[in-house]
Scaffold this motif. Structure first.
Motif, short mmCIF file in Angstrom:
data_model
loop_
_atom_site.label_atom_id
_atom_site.label_comp_id
_atom_site.label_asym_id
_atom_site.label_seq_id
_atom_site.Cartn_x
_atom_site.Cartn_y
_atom_site.Cartn_z
N TYR A 1 0.66 -1.27 -0.05
CA TYR A 1 -0.18 -0.14 -0.03
C TYR A 1 0.86 1.33 0.25
N LEU A 2 2.04 1.20 0.67
CA LEU A 2 2.95 2.32 0.68
C LEU A 2 3.33 2.59 -0.80
N GLU A 3 3.73 1.91 -1.42
CA GLU A 3 4.46 1.88 -2.81
C GLU A 3 3.36 1.74 -3.88
N GLY A 4 1.99 1.39 -3.80
CA GLY A 4 1.21 1.25 -4.82
C GLY A 4 1.36 -0.02 -5.55
N LYS A 5 1.85 -1.01 -5.04
CA LYS A 5 2.19 -2.44 -5.74
C LYS A 5 0.90 -3.13 -5.69
N GLY A 6 0.27 -3.18 -6.72
CA GLY A 6 -1.02 -4.02 -6.79
C GLY A 6 -2.28 -3.50 -6.21
N VAL A 7 -2.02 -2.41 -5.65
CA VAL A 7 -3.03 -1.56 -5.03
C VAL A 7 -2.61 -0.22 -5.28
N SER A 8 -4.07 0.68 -5.09
CA SER A 8 -3.76 2.06 -5.14
C SER A 8 -2.87 2.41 -3.68
N ALA A 9 -1.78 3.45 -4.32
CA ALA A 9 -1.00 3.93 -3.09
C ALA A 9 -1.89 4.40 -2.22
N ASN A 10 -1.47 4.08 -0.75
CA ASN A 10 -2.35 4.84 0.19
C ASN A 10 -1.70 4.81 1.62
N GLU A 11 -1.07 5.72 2.00
CA GLU A 11 -0.34 6.08 3.10
C GLU A 11 -1.07 5.76 4.29
N ARG A 12 -2.35 6.09 4.56
CA ARG A 12 -2.96 5.65 5.75
C ARG A 12 -3.24 4.06 5.63
N THR A 13 -3.51 3.43 4.60
CA THR A 13 -3.84 2.09 4.76
C THR A 13 -2.65 1.46 5.12
N ALA A 14 -1.59 2.03 4.52
CA ALA A 14 -0.18 1.30 4.79
C ALA A 14 0.04 1.53 6.28
N PHE A 15 -0.13 2.40 6.92
CA PHE A 15 -0.21 2.70 8.35
C PHE A 15 -0.71 1.76 9.05
N VAL A 16 -2.21 1.63 8.75
CA VAL A 16 -3.01 0.59 9.47
C VAL A 16 -2.54 -0.63 9.67
N TRP A 17 -2.17 -1.26 8.35
CA TRP A 17 -1.64 -2.64 8.30
C TRP A 17 -0.03 -2.91 9.14
N CYS A 18 0.69 -2.01 9.11
CA CYS A 18 1.84 -1.76 9.80
C CYS A 18 1.43 -1.91 11.15
#
Length: 161
Positions: free
Chosen positions: A64-81
């Protein structure tokens, strides 16, 4: 193009394929990422992340942070992390500290960044309270002060006599 944090995350993830984080269960997903087959990586990672795998949650955070296979989304990257970090995933804890320090997907918070850095080192650390961290010793001292009756040294007599 990869962000600096994304490059750092990718280096950790690729090194993990040699036996660290995500070893075994996510080897196919990591291989797919290396090949640039992001859809295959996502198809392997997402169900595992949703089922609670900390390694998969961390890898999905990167995607999610880099938009690999999904739309890049910093908030979603944060949530999963954050989900992976709460399960004592050390790399996720270090990454989460960086998210807080840099304000990626979340408001900058130096206290929470410090909390996650300390937790990633495996040290005892106070629980986050509100938007900051309260040291347990300080909390105990405050509790003791509240419980003690107010004591004042009131001088007897009139000053100057």
């Amino acid at each position: 193009m990869l962000s600096r944090l994304g490059k750092w995350l990718l280096a950790v993830l690729l090194a993990a394929g040699a036996g660290g984080v995500a070893a075994g269960e996510l080897d196919d997903a990591i291989d797919a990422l290396k090949r640039g087959d992001y859809e295959a990586a996502l198809a392997d990672v997402r169900p595992r992340a949703e089922a609670g795998s900390a390694d998969a949650q961390y890898l999905l955070s990167y995607m999610y942070l880099e938009g690999k296979g999904v739309s890049a989304n910093e908030r979603t990257a944060f949530v999963w992390c954050h989900k992976a970090a709460k399960q004592d995933h050390r790399q996720a804890q270090r990454t989460l500290a960086r998210f807080y320090a840099l304000g990626i997907g979340v408001k900058r918070d130096a206290k929470l960044s410090s909390y996650w850095q300390t937790r990633a080192r495996g040290e005892d650390v106070a629980r986050p309270v509100g938007s900051g961290v309260i040291d347990d010793t300080r909390k105990r001292l405050l509790d003791d002060i509240v419980r003690q009756p107010l004591q004042r040294n009131i001088p007897s007599g009139i000053p100057g006599q």
